[in-house]
Write an enzyme that holds these catalytic residues in place. Structure first.
Site, short mmCIF file in Angstrom:
data_model
loop_
_atom_site.label_atom_id
_atom_site.label_comp_id
_atom_site.label_asym_id
_atom_site.label_seq_id
_atom_site.Cartn_x
_atom_site.Cartn_y
_atom_site.Cartn_z
N ARG A 80 -47.09 -122.05 89.76
CA ARG A 80 -48.46 -121.76 89.34
C ARG A 80 -48.97 -122.95 88.54
NH1 ARG A 80 -50.44 -118.05 92.70
NH2 ARG A 80 -49.31 -116.06 92.64
N ALA A 92 -48.12 -110.35 95.68
CA ALA A 92 -49.50 -110.07 95.27
C ALA A 92 -50.45 -110.93 96.07
CB ALA A 92 -49.67 -110.34 93.77
N GLU A 109 -49.97 -108.03 102.08
CA GLU A 109 -49.33 -108.99 101.19
C GLU A 109 -47.82 -108.83 101.16
OE1 GLU A 109 -50.58 -111.57 99.87
OE2 GLU A 109 -52.68 -111.16 100.33
N GLU A 113 -45.66 -112.05 102.15
CA GLU A 113 -44.91 -112.76 101.11
C GLU A 113 -43.45 -112.37 101.06
OE1 GLU A 113 -46.68 -112.64 97.27
OE2 GLU A 113 -48.37 -113.90 97.90
N GLU A 161 -46.70 -121.08 98.73
CA GLU A 161 -45.84 -120.00 99.22
C GLU A 161 -44.68 -120.50 100.06
OE1 GLU A 161 -48.30 -117.27 101.31
OE2 GLU A 161 -49.25 -116.48 99.49
#
Length: 203
Positions: A80, A92, A109, A113, A161
């Site tokens: 992040r 998320a 999601e 993910e 990701e």
């Protein structure tokens, strides 16, 4: 604001909907994903300027398995940039498909993910992570009855990701990591504590 303030009961402890009159509004900055809005709003002591991020909203998924004795939750470590860290999170994503119900966004999601699908979905909690600076609401769901998404239907991950470390952690260890200050992601903190509280001492 003092010790003389009244004691409130549970029926009184509820957020009150409603907004104050807005004299004017403008987009102060346009971003690639979100815009910053500037409103001139009428408060109790007169007009004031307020800037905030206009957000689409988001969903988060606490995927829970119990086939190995005690409850475990699925976690992802993702870079992040704003906080300069790789933090542990739960799956998320944004509510960025027009008209898509939050639970359907959560299904999407989780598959994208985590390569997981779930038979059972339950709303856990909804919260506003920073109401002084953005209008985002995050809806958290508990997903159970898990299975792997077939290989041919799996999502190709890109950017932040790509190559994310993933794993399973017991709910007990997740709670200890939260209370021990080892993890700081808001949806992670709130969801594991909420589920732990809901389930009680037995986990």
């Amino acid at each position: 604001m003092t010790l003389s303030a009244p004691r409130l009961g549970l029926p009184e402890l509820v957020d009150l909907p409603g907004s104050r009159p807005v004299r004017s509004t403008e987009v102060a900055m346009r971003g690639a994903v979100w815009d910053v809005h500037r409103d001139e709003v009428e408060l109790d002591d007169g007009p004031a300027s307020r800037e905030y991020v206009h957000h689409t909203g988001a969903v988060a998924v606490l995927a829970v398995r119990e086939d190995r004795g005690e409850p475990e939750v699925f976690v992802i470590r993702q870079y992040r940039h704003p906080i300069g860290a790789e933090d542990w999170e739960i799956p998320a994503g944004l509510l960025d498909v027009e008209g898509e119900p939050p639970v359907e966004a959560a299904r999407r999601e989780l598959a994208e993910e985590a390569d997981l699908q779930a038979e059972h979905w339950e709303a856990l909690v909804s919260f506003t992570p920073s109401p002084g600076g953005l209008d985002e609401t995050i809806h958290v769901f508990v997903a159970t009855g898990l299975s792997d998404v077939p290989e041919e239907r799996r999502h190709a991950r890109e950017g932040e990701e790509a190559g994310m470390p993933t794993g399973w952690v017991t709910l007990h260890d997740a709670v200890d990591a939260v209370l021990g200050g080892q993890v700081h992601n808001g949806p992670f903190l709130l969801s594991v504590l909420a589920l732990h509280s809901r389930r009680g001492p037995q986990g």
